[in-house]
Design an enzyme around this catalytic site. Structure first.
Site, short mmCIF file in Angstrom:
data_model
loop_
_atom_site.label_atom_id
_atom_site.label_comp_id
_atom_site.label_asym_id
_atom_site.label_seq_id
_atom_site.Cartn_x
_atom_site.Cartn_y
_atom_site.Cartn_z
N SER A 158 9.00 2.43 -8.28
CA SER A 158 8.02 3.04 -7.69
C SER A 158 8.49 4.40 -7.74
O SER A 158 9.52 4.77 -7.71
CB SER A 158 8.38 2.22 -6.30
OG SER A 158 7.45 2.96 -5.21
N TYR A 193 13.72 0.50 0.98
CA TYR A 193 12.84 0.09 -0.04
C TYR A 193 12.85 1.15 -1.20
O TYR A 193 13.18 0.68 -2.30
CB TYR A 193 11.26 -0.12 0.49
CG TYR A 193 10.42 -0.17 -0.67
CD1 TYR A 193 10.41 -1.47 -1.35
CD2 TYR A 193 9.55 0.57 -1.14
CE1 TYR A 193 9.37 -1.69 -2.34
CE2 TYR A 193 8.80 0.62 -2.21
CZ TYR A 193 8.72 -0.68 -2.90
OH TYR A 193 7.60 -0.77 -3.89
P1 NDP Z 1 1.96 -8.15 -4.31
O1 NDP Z 1 2.37 -8.33 -2.79
O2 NDP Z 1 0.54 -8.18 -4.69
O3 NDP Z 1 2.86 -8.82 -5.14
C1 NDP Z 1 4.13 -9.20 -5.36
C2 NDP Z 1 4.53 -10.20 -6.11
O4 NDP Z 1 5.93 -10.50 -5.90
C3 NDP Z 1 3.90 -11.44 -5.87
O5 NDP Z 1 3.44 -12.28 -7.03
C4 NDP Z 1 5.13 -12.36 -5.04
O6 NDP Z 1 5.08 -13.86 -5.34
C5 NDP Z 1 6.31 -11.87 -5.80
N1 NDP Z 1 7.71 -12.08 -5.12
C6 NDP Z 1 7.79 -11.37 -4.01
N2 NDP Z 1 9.08 -11.95 -3.54
C7 NDP Z 1 9.16 -13.03 -4.42
C8 NDP Z 1 10.11 -13.98 -4.32
N3 NDP Z 1 11.20 -14.24 -3.21
N4 NDP Z 1 10.43 -14.83 -5.38
C9 NDP Z 1 9.46 -14.82 -6.06
N5 NDP Z 1 8.39 -13.83 -6.28
C10 NDP Z 1 8.23 -12.92 -5.32
O7 NDP Z 1 2.40 -6.52 -4.57
P2 NDP Z 1 2.41 -5.55 -5.90
O8 NDP Z 1 1.92 -6.16 -6.87
O9 NDP Z 1 1.80 -4.32 -5.60
O10 NDP Z 1 3.97 -5.52 -6.39
C11 NDP Z 1 4.34 -5.85 -7.47
C12 NDP Z 1 5.69 -4.70 -7.67
O11 NDP Z 1 5.05 -3.50 -7.87
C13 NDP Z 1 6.81 -4.75 -6.66
O12 NDP Z 1 8.09 -4.68 -7.20
C14 NDP Z 1 6.52 -3.39 -5.94
O13 NDP Z 1 7.52 -2.95 -5.18
C15 NDP Z 1 5.89 -2.51 -6.93
N6 NDP Z 1 5.20 -1.43 -6.44
C16 NDP Z 1 3.93 -1.76 -5.67
C17 NDP Z 1 3.33 -0.53 -5.53
C18 NDP Z 1 2.07 -0.51 -4.56
O14 NDP Z 1 1.79 0.49 -4.22
N7 NDP Z 1 1.34 -1.75 -4.58
C19 NDP Z 1 3.57 0.76 -5.96
C20 NDP Z 1 4.66 0.77 -6.60
C21 NDP Z 1 5.57 -0.36 -7.19
P3 NDP Z 1 5.10 -14.75 -4.25
O15 NDP Z 1 4.73 -14.39 -3.06
O16 NDP Z 1 3.85 -15.96 -4.53
O17 NDP Z 1 6.40 -15.47 -4.37
C1 8X3 Z 2 4.93 1.46 -3.28
C2 8X3 Z 2 4.61 2.83 -3.09
O1 8X3 Z 2 4.80 4.90 -1.51
O2 8X3 Z 2 4.09 2.79 -0.80
O3 8X3 Z 2 6.26 1.34 -3.88
O4 8X3 Z 2 6.31 3.33 -1.26
S1 8X3 Z 2 4.91 3.26 -1.42
#
Ligand code: NDP
Ligand code: 8X3
Length: 250
Positions: A136, A149
């Site tokens: 991120s 985070y």
């Molecule tokens: P979502 O919340 O939409 O998706 C997160 C996914 O992670 C879900 O499928 C969830 O599945 C899974 N997950 C979380 N905890 C667990 C666990 N303990 N076991 C298994 N699966 C888990 O968020 P995003 O798609 O945005 O996030 C995906 C990645 O991208 C993350 O690593 C996030 O930090 C990163 N990211 C996101 C950004 C944003 O602005 N959205 C920006 C930068 C990075 P379930 O709950 O069904 O288990």
């Molecule tokens: C998610 C992006 O800026 O919300 O990783 O932390 S931010």
């Protein structure tokens, strides 16, 4: 045709779901993981046997091993690991943060990610496969309330570069993607289910989508084998940087 196989962690929503669809649309077989098995069912139905659901909590190493051990034969040769499962919990400053939330982020974003990577490395080396880790911008640029985070994502960035160094000469590719704001369930999770806070963050910003990041992952995974994207930062045009802050005593 030689069908490639990927495993995408966190495929039940957001970036992981979009990545599963992008890879499957491009002809890959995908092991789609997440805790919410009901969210994986539509993916399985949509792709006629090319998506295999693996329902487990990534923090549970025993459950990971059981899921890997029970893979159907044709999903066993994994060519691409997409380490996407992750979360942020809370936006409080460190001095008011919840320690359990910090531990959950570390267990999910760091410990689970290194565990699955360690388990799959021998096979990835054998197959000259690829790893794409989702970090991120929070791992690069600090912001108030980002504390643990951001720290977990800085770990993912540096671990990815270290992996790349260790895997020198193996033919395995390692990439880390640093997205900025992507509209997914991320903010809903971070705020403990506050839909209005999530809507307020994204409204009017034209954020990136899960599909934007999925297309980038597919691009990285299908580059000619002599090319490696080391690290890639993406933001929506509406997002940029702010300056330092100053606390004045008078
Ligand atoms: P979502 O919340 O939409 O998706 C997160 C996914 O992670 C879900 O499928 C969830 O599945 C899974 N997950 C979380 N905890 C667990 C666990 N303990 N076991 C298994 N699966 C888990 O968020 P995003 O798609 O945005 O996030 C995906 C990645 O991208 C993350 O690593 C996030 O930090 C990163 N990211 C996101 C950004 C944003 O602005 N959205 C920006 C930068 C990075 P379930 O709950 O069904 O288990
Ligand atoms: C998610 C992006 O800026 O919300 O990783 O932390 S931010």
């Amino acid at each position: 045709m030689n069908v490639k196989t990927a495993i995408v962690t966190g495929a039940t929503s957001g970036i992981g779901e979009a990545t599963t669809r992008a890879l499957a649309d491009a002809g890959w077989q995908v092991i789609a993981t997440g805790r919410r098995g009901d969210r994986l069912a539509p993916l399985v139905d949509a792709y006629d046997g090319r998506v295999h659901p693996a329902v487990f909590d990534v923090r549970d190493a025993g459950a990971l091993d059981a899921a890997l051990a029970s893979l159907p034969d044709r999903f066993r040769g994994i060519d691409l690991l997409v380490n996407n499962a992750g979360l942020a919990l809370g936006t409080a400053p460190a001095q008011r943060a919840d320690l359990d939330q910090w531990r959950t982020m570390i267990d999910t974003n760091i410990t689970a990610l290194v565990t699955i990577t360690h388990r799959l490395l021998p096979g990835l080396i054998e197959r000259k496969g690829s790893i794409v880790n989702i970090a991120s911008v929070a791992g690069t640029y600090p912001y108030p309330g980002g504390n643990v985070y951001g720290g977990t994502k800085a770990f993912v960035q540096q671990f990815s570069l270290g992996l790349r160094s260790d895997l020198h000469g193996s033919g395995v590719r390692v990439s880390v993607i640093d997205p900025g704001m992507v509209e997914t369930e991320f903010t809903l999770v971070r705020t403990g289910g506050d839909q209005s806070a999530s809507d307020a963050l994204y409204t009017g910003t034209h954020p990136m989508t899960g599909q934007d990041i999925a297309a980038t992952i597919l691009w990285i995974a299908t580059l000619p084998p002599h090319l490696n994207i080391n690290q890639l930062e993406l933001m929506p045009v509406s997002q940029s940087f702010a300056g330092f802050q100053y606390a004045r005593t008078s």
